[in-house]
Design a protein around this motif. Structure first.
Motif, PDB file in Angstrom:
ATOM      1  N   HIS A  69       4.509  -5.894   2.159  1.00  0.00           N
ATOM      2  CA  HIS A  69       4.519  -4.948   0.943  1.00  0.00           C
ATOM      3  C   HIS A  69       3.591  -3.844   1.554  1.00  0.00           C
ATOM      4  N   GLU A  70       4.090  -2.736   1.160  1.00  0.00           N
ATOM      5  CA  GLU A  70       3.103  -1.604   1.781  1.00  0.00           C
ATOM      6  C   GLU A  70       1.748  -1.537   1.171  1.00  0.00           C
ATOM      7  N   ARG A 121       0.028  -4.009  -0.264  1.00  0.00           N
ATOM      8  CA  ARG A 121      -0.620  -5.297   0.222  1.00  0.00           C
ATOM      9  C   ARG A 121      -1.284  -5.117   1.588  1.00  0.00           C
ATOM     10  N   HIS A 155      -1.697  -7.496  -6.770  1.00  0.00           N
ATOM     11  CA  HIS A 155      -1.724  -7.456  -5.313  1.00  0.00           C
ATOM     12  C   HIS A 155      -2.802  -8.255  -4.610  1.00  0.00           C
TER      13      HIS A 155
END
Length: 120
Positions: free
Chosen positions: A19-20, A22, A56
């Protein structure tokens, strides 16, 4: 740890990094080093609302890539370097098909930035 447990853990860790936000946060915490960053500073630097950032960070913590420590009224997050090494070792354990020269220059491709993030 057996291969099945290692594979399950690696899938969880890679999923957390897939995920971008995270991935960006994990890299931010790695760059911060052992001092880590407080949750609010991480959220601000990533331009993410604190409640979303909590989600996150919890995902990264469950995956064994970061850990947290309460300091009075704030929570400080740090990259779990042992977890990062474990993931890298898992990814590289079958490298080279018995020909280590294939991977010999891999570490030479890595660069460490001298830039330091703002302290929290």
């Amino acid at each position: 740890m057996n291969d099945l447990n290692s594979s399950v853990w690696a899938v969880d860790a890679l999923g957390a990094l897939a995920h971008e936000t995270r991935l960006s946060v994990f890299r931010m915490l790695v760059q911060a080093g052992p001092e880590g960053l407080i949750a609010g500073a991480v959220a601000q630097a990533a331009s993410v609302p604190p409640s979303t950032m909590s989600h996150h960070l919890a995902t990264l913590e469950r995956a064994g890539l970061v850990y947290s420590e309460r300091e009075s009224r704030v929570i400080r997050y740090r990259a779990d370097f042992a977890g990062m090494r474990r993931l890298l070792a898992f990814l590289m354990q079958d490298c080279c098909q018995g020909a280590p020269e294939m991977c010999a220059d891999l570490l030479g491709d890595l660069t460490c930035s001298a830039a330091q993030p703002a302290n929290a």
